[in-house]
Design an enzyme around this catalytic site. Structure first.
Site, PDB file in Angstrom:
ATOM      1  N   HIS A 170      50.573 -19.458  59.316  1.00  0.00           N
ATOM      2  CA  HIS A 170      51.343 -18.843  58.224  1.00  0.00           C
ATOM      3  C   HIS A 170      52.541 -18.038  58.706  1.00  0.00           C
ATOM      4  O   HIS A 170      53.101 -17.244  57.957  1.00  0.00           O
ATOM      5  CB  HIS A 170      50.427 -17.966  57.371  1.00  0.00           C
ATOM      6  CG  HIS A 170      49.364 -18.753  56.676  1.00  0.00           C
ATOM      7  ND1 HIS A 170      48.211 -18.188  56.173  1.00  0.00           N
ATOM      8  CD2 HIS A 170      49.279 -20.091  56.398  1.00  0.00           C
ATOM      9  CE1 HIS A 170      47.461 -19.139  55.620  1.00  0.00           C
ATOM     10  NE2 HIS A 170      48.088 -20.293  55.746  1.00  0.00           N
ATOM     11  N   GLN A 203      45.346 -17.677  60.477  1.00  0.00           N
ATOM     12  CA  GLN A 203      46.069 -17.535  59.220  1.00  0.00           C
ATOM     13  C   GLN A 203      46.792 -16.193  59.165  1.00  0.00           C
ATOM     14  O   GLN A 203      47.560 -15.939  58.241  1.00  0.00           O
ATOM     15  CB  GLN A 203      45.083 -17.630  58.047  1.00  0.00           C
ATOM     16  CG  GLN A 203      44.379 -18.970  57.930  1.00  0.00           C
ATOM     17  CD  GLN A 203      43.230 -18.922  56.935  1.00  0.00           C
ATOM     18  OE1 GLN A 203      42.107 -18.576  57.270  1.00  0.00           O
ATOM     19  NE2 GLN A 203      43.515 -19.282  55.696  1.00  0.00           N
ATOM     20  N   GLY A 223      36.268 -14.357  59.583  1.00  0.00           N
ATOM     21  CA  GLY A 223      36.997 -13.502  58.650  1.00  0.00           C
ATOM     22  C   GLY A 223      37.919 -14.193  57.694  1.00  0.00           C
ATOM     23  O   GLY A 223      38.975 -13.666  57.354  1.00  0.00           O
ATOM     24  N   THR A 224      37.531 -15.373  57.204  1.00  0.00           N
ATOM     25  CA  THR A 224      38.355 -16.051  56.216  1.00  0.00           C
ATOM     26  C   THR A 224      37.475 -16.561  55.094  1.00  0.00           C
ATOM     27  O   THR A 224      36.348 -17.012  55.320  1.00  0.00           O
ATOM     28  CB  THR A 224      39.161 -17.218  56.821  1.00  0.00           C
ATOM     29  OG1 THR A 224      39.823 -17.942  55.779  1.00  0.00           O
ATOM     30  CG2 THR A 224      38.272 -18.165  57.610  1.00  0.00           C
ATOM     31  N   SER A 225      37.977 -16.492  53.874  1.00  0.00           N
ATOM     32  CA  SER A 225      37.214 -16.896  52.695  1.00  0.00           C
ATOM     33  C   SER A 225      37.114 -18.400  52.541  1.00  0.00           C
ATOM     34  O   SER A 225      36.364 -18.897  51.697  1.00  0.00           O
ATOM     35  CB  SER A 225      37.867 -16.305  51.442  1.00  0.00           C
ATOM     36  OG  SER A 225      39.170 -16.842  51.269  1.00  0.00           O
ATOM     37  N   ARG A 265      55.234  -3.856  56.344  1.00  0.00           N
ATOM     38  CA  ARG A 265      54.102  -4.491  57.029  1.00  0.00           C
ATOM     39  C   ARG A 265      54.282  -4.404  58.549  1.00  0.00           C
ATOM     40  O   ARG A 265      53.319  -4.187  59.282  1.00  0.00           O
ATOM     41  CB  ARG A 265      54.000  -5.978  56.618  1.00  0.00           C
ATOM     42  CG  ARG A 265      53.874  -6.258  55.139  1.00  0.00           C
ATOM     43  CD  ARG A 265      52.516  -5.925  54.561  1.00  0.00           C
ATOM     44  NE  ARG A 265      52.294  -4.505  54.376  1.00  0.00           N
ATOM     45  CZ  ARG A 265      52.847  -3.771  53.410  1.00  0.00           C
ATOM     46  NH1 ARG A 265      53.704  -4.302  52.557  1.00  0.00           N
ATOM     47  NH2 ARG A 265      52.557  -2.483  53.286  1.00  0.00           N
TER      48      ARG A 265
END
Length: 233
Positions: free
Chosen positions: A103, A85, A174-176, A55
């Site tokens: 996070h 996040q 851009g977050t659910s 990553r």
């Protein structure tokens, strides 16, 4: 004006980073319990370290997108706090200076004995951003990624809640809104504060408060937010 922005994986998609959820996301190829839990690390630390090494290598080849840059530019005239996040460093590289990483941070390593001991946290050099078995924290424990894994507490959540004091505008990009406790931040926004949601996809917003939805990606969405709304507040 004080603006707090909550960003998720959709913020960095335009920079070419893979999301974790959704079709083709990283969790489709790597079971969460193997690479993103303390139990997974205990069972196979080499697998976990290699996952995050990959990553980091991917991240180093990416650049902030226009959305990141526009958010950073808002600091010229406003107080802006980015609560993210995301574990990438694209907000920093775009020039944002007040960022709360809920996070964790991919480019940092920490103690596996006490991940929240900030004295043990170190930034990995860009030319050597791998963690391998045998790399030790100052307390003698194996270094691990400075990432908040599933099942672990989110130590900066209190900071994120405090950031919402006296907020004038809250923006979600851009977050659910499915990942808690971050998704619960909306509950701390005062009732009369305008809330904007930028996402090209349908996002369910729980609760009764009004939310202005901008159905665009991060870059176009932030541009519309600034030109159509923020300039008139």
């Amino acid at each position: 004006m004080k603006i707090v922005v909550l960003t998720g994986a959709g913020m960095s998609v335009e920079s070419g980073l893979s999301t974790f959820r959704g079709g083709g996301g990283l969790w489709d190829n790597y079971p969460v319990e193997q690479v993103a839990t303390p139990e997974g690390f205990a069972a196979n630390p080499s697998l976990v370290l290699e996952f995050y090494n990959k990553r980091r290598k991917e991240l180093q080849g990416k650049k902030p997108n226009k959305g990141h840059e526009l958010l950073a530019s808002l600091e010229k005239e406003h107080e802006v706090i980015v609560v993210t996040q995301n574990v990438d460093d694209l907000h920093e590289r775009a020039g944002s200076t007040n960022i709360i990483h809920l996070h964790g941070e991919l480019m940092k390593a920490c103690s596996s004995r006490n991940p929240n001991d900030l004295r043990q946290v170190r930034t990995l050099p860009s030319h050597s951003a791998e963690i391998i078995i045998g790399d030790k924290a100052d307390d003698g424990s194996q270094l691990r990624p400075y990432i908040v894994w599933f099942g672990e507490a989110v130590p900066l959540m209190d900071d994120a809640v405090l950031a919402l004091r006296n907020v004038d505008v809250f923006v979600i990009i851009g977050t659910s809104l499915n990942v808690y406790p971050a998704a619960g931040l909306l509950n701390y926004v005062p009732a009369k504060v305008p809330v904007f949601l930028i996402d090209p996809n349908d996002v369910e917003v729980r609760g009764v408060r009004g939310v202005t939805v901008i159905r665009k990606g991060a870059s176009d969405g932030v541009e519309e937010l600034i030109e159509k709304y923020l300039k008139h507040l």
